[in-house]
Design a protein around this motif. Structure first.
Motif, mmCIF file in Angstrom:
data_model
loop_
_atom_site.group_PDB
_atom_site.id
_atom_site.type_symbol
_atom_site.label_atom_id
_atom_site.label_comp_id
_atom_site.label_asym_id
_atom_site.label_seq_id
_atom_site.Cartn_x
_atom_site.Cartn_y
_atom_site.Cartn_z
ATOM 1 N N VAL A 154 0.852 -1.192 0.000
ATOM 2 C CA VAL A 154 0.000 0.000 0.000
ATOM 3 C C VAL A 154 0.886 1.240 0.000
ATOM 4 N N TRP A 183 -4.497 5.646 4.506
ATOM 5 C CA TRP A 183 -5.510 4.594 4.371
ATOM 6 C C TRP A 183 -5.724 3.884 5.699
ATOM 7 N N ASP A 217 -7.861 6.036 7.886
ATOM 8 C CA ASP A 217 -9.271 5.965 7.507
ATOM 9 C C ASP A 217 -9.915 4.692 8.046
ATOM 10 N N VAL A 225 -10.444 9.400 0.444
ATOM 11 C CA VAL A 225 -9.159 8.765 0.728
ATOM 12 C C VAL A 225 -9.040 7.550 -0.185
ATOM 13 N N LEU A 275 -7.244 4.143 -1.999
ATOM 14 C CA LEU A 275 -6.326 3.048 -1.704
ATOM 15 C C LEU A 275 -5.372 2.972 -2.886
ATOM 16 N N SER A 317 -5.142 2.521 -8.154
ATOM 17 C CA SER A 317 -5.800 3.451 -7.234
ATOM 18 C C SER A 317 -7.297 3.143 -7.189
#
Length: 268
Positions: free
Chosen positions: A156, A162, A165, A209, A211, A221
């Motif tokens: 990631v 992320w 979040d 947001v 990933l 993305s």
């Protein structure tokens, strides 16, 4: 061990305080007198079954916990809990499978209250590739898969934001349900290492947001949406959530479509 059942009035008061609602506001919305609500909370009055259900609804208490309120008041539970493979949930299972299949070639997962993986479509493999086998063994937990150092985390690219979040979502769930199991999961996930700042970057002008994850040589993305069953009166259904991932740019979308085409050709 003997489990001590706490008085229903005490539980109602705690749910009211957790929701940051005054006695006056709750009594108005539930259409009962403030005096009677006060008596219920202090144990000077016993609520009827209908009142317990009404207060649980107006306090947005999860169905599982509404059953606990009823038991504390001396009543039988109102909401049943079934296994997902129960014949009575066949229509719901079919609906979930249609959603998962219809979302191909993009990833989608179904999770329960504890973020355990219930089902997924084939395209989820683009996210779980390289994850340690023990994290994928049942009951696989999607938060562990996502943030564990032997899970997706090394791939990631924006792990910090992320992770922040996901932890925020889990923290709000803990506050909503007061579930000790979820609190334990939050403590575990928080302890996973992260070498990036756990904040977003509003200067990029993003509207969500994303990933951002590496798959082979590609950088993909995603953004996601979460769907739940509307107005469920069964505990299992009330706790299911379908998270569907969408490409956040054209490059990711084309990559996933080509990947699916290659997979279909190989299977054919």
């Amino acid at each position: 061990m003997t489990t001590i059942q706490r008085p229903v009035g005490e539980l109602i008061r705690q749910w009211r305080e957790r929701r940051r609602i005054s006695q006056l506001d709750l009594s108005i919305s539930a259409e009962i007198s403030t005096r009677h609500l006060s008596f219920v909370e202090t144990g000077r009055a016993n609520p009827s079954r209908d009142m317990v259900l009404r207060l649980g609804e107006h306090l947005d208490v999860p169905l599982r916990e509404r059953n606990q309120l009823l038991l504390a008041a001396g009543f039988a539970p109102a909401y049943r809990e079934s296994r997902l493979d129960d014949p009575g949930l066949a229509v719901a299972r079919a609906a979930v499978r249609r959603v998962l299949a219809g979302h191909e070639p993009y990833p989608a997962v179904v999770v329960d209250r504890y973020w355990n993986l219930v089902d997924s479509n084939e395209s989820i493999a683009v996210l779980t590739e390289g994850v340690a086998p023990e994290l994928l063994a049942a009951p696989a937990n999607v938060l562990r898969i996502a943030l564990h150092p032997e899970g997706m985390a090394p791939r990631v690219l924006n792990l910090g934001e992320w992770r922040a979040d996901l932890l925020g979502r889990l923290r709000r769930q803990v506050e909503t349900t007061a579930d000790p199991g979820l609190a334990e999961l939050l403590a575990e996930i928080r302890a996973y290492p992260c070498d990036q700042p756990e904040t977003g970057n509003p200067e990029r002008g993003e509207i969500f947001v994303p990933l951002r994850v590496r798959h082979g040589e590609a950088e993909l993305s995603f953004f996601s949406t979460i769907a739940t069953f509307g107005h469920p009166v069964e505990i299992t259904l009330s706790e299911l959530a379908i998270e569907s991932f969408y490409p956040a740019d054209d490059t990711t979308g084309e990559y996933l479509r080509q990947l699916a085409a290659s997979r279909g050709a190989a299977e054919g």
